[in-house]
Design an enzyme around this catalytic site. Structure first.
Site, short mmCIF file in Angstrom:
data_model
loop_
_atom_site.label_atom_id
_atom_site.label_comp_id
_atom_site.label_asym_id
_atom_site.label_seq_id
_atom_site.Cartn_x
_atom_site.Cartn_y
_atom_site.Cartn_z
CB CYS A 128 -55.30 -2.59 40.33
SG CYS A 128 -54.92 -1.12 39.39
CG HIS A 129 -58.79 0.84 38.85
ND1 HIS A 129 -57.45 0.95 38.58
CD2 HIS A 129 -59.27 2.11 38.85
CE1 HIS A 129 -57.14 2.22 38.39
NE2 HIS A 129 -58.22 2.95 38.56
#
Length: 174
Positions: free
Chosen positions: A107-108
């Protein structure tokens, strides 16, 4: 000998991106430990609100890459944004990379790989909003469920957790 994976996170981690891979690893007989900036517990982010607490086993200054077989970096927007400002976290990521141990970021979390300056020339994936950041750091960014490039394992979002976990488990079996 049992494999050991260090999970580095802080408050605001995406609940499923820590708990899903952690469970998959443990179900595969792999030991996990959570390290954070503070002792006690950290709280996840789930469904646009604060989620559940997860126990912290160690603070960042108590762990070393040499003691683990791989590093797991869950995403969420807040979690990696906070962690990338901590030199000790970036140093730890670089230590895992220097030892060529698997580093799994979802994800991030690839923001942390940018900060550690280890994505230049590597193929990775991530949450869409940080793909330009990765490209600006020299990465070849693709939109795939899971990407393995050397010791880096990256995925896009919670839907990718099964493939992400499977890739990390496979890397540990090698």
């Amino acid at each position: 000998m049992t494999k050991r994976v260090l999970i580095v996170a802080t408050d605001g981690f995406e609940q499923s991106e820590l708990e899903g891979p952690k469970k998959a690893l443990e179900d595969a007989g792999i030991e996990t430990a959570v390290a954070s900036l503070k002792p006690g517990s950290i709280t996840g982010w789930k469904d646009k609100n604060w989620g559940d607490a997860v126990a912290v086993n160690f603070t960042i200054d108590e762990v070393e890459a040499a003691d683990y077989d791989a590093l797991l970096l869950p995403g969420g927007q807040m979690n990696p944004d906070i962690l990338r400002m901590e030199d000790a976290v970036i140093d730890l990521i670089n230590d895992f990379d220097d030892l060529d141990k698997p580093i799994a970021a979802i994800c991030h979390a690839p923001w942390l790989l940018i900060e550690a300056d280890i994505v230049d020339g590597r193929t990775v994936t991530s949450w869409p909003s940080i793909r330009v950041d990765l490209a600006n750091a020299g990465a070849d960014v693709v939109d795939e469920e899971v990407v393995v490039d050397g010791n880096l394992i990256t995925s896009r979002n919670p839907d990718d957790i099964p493939a992400f976990s499977k890739a990390l488990i496979a890397a540990l079996a090698d």
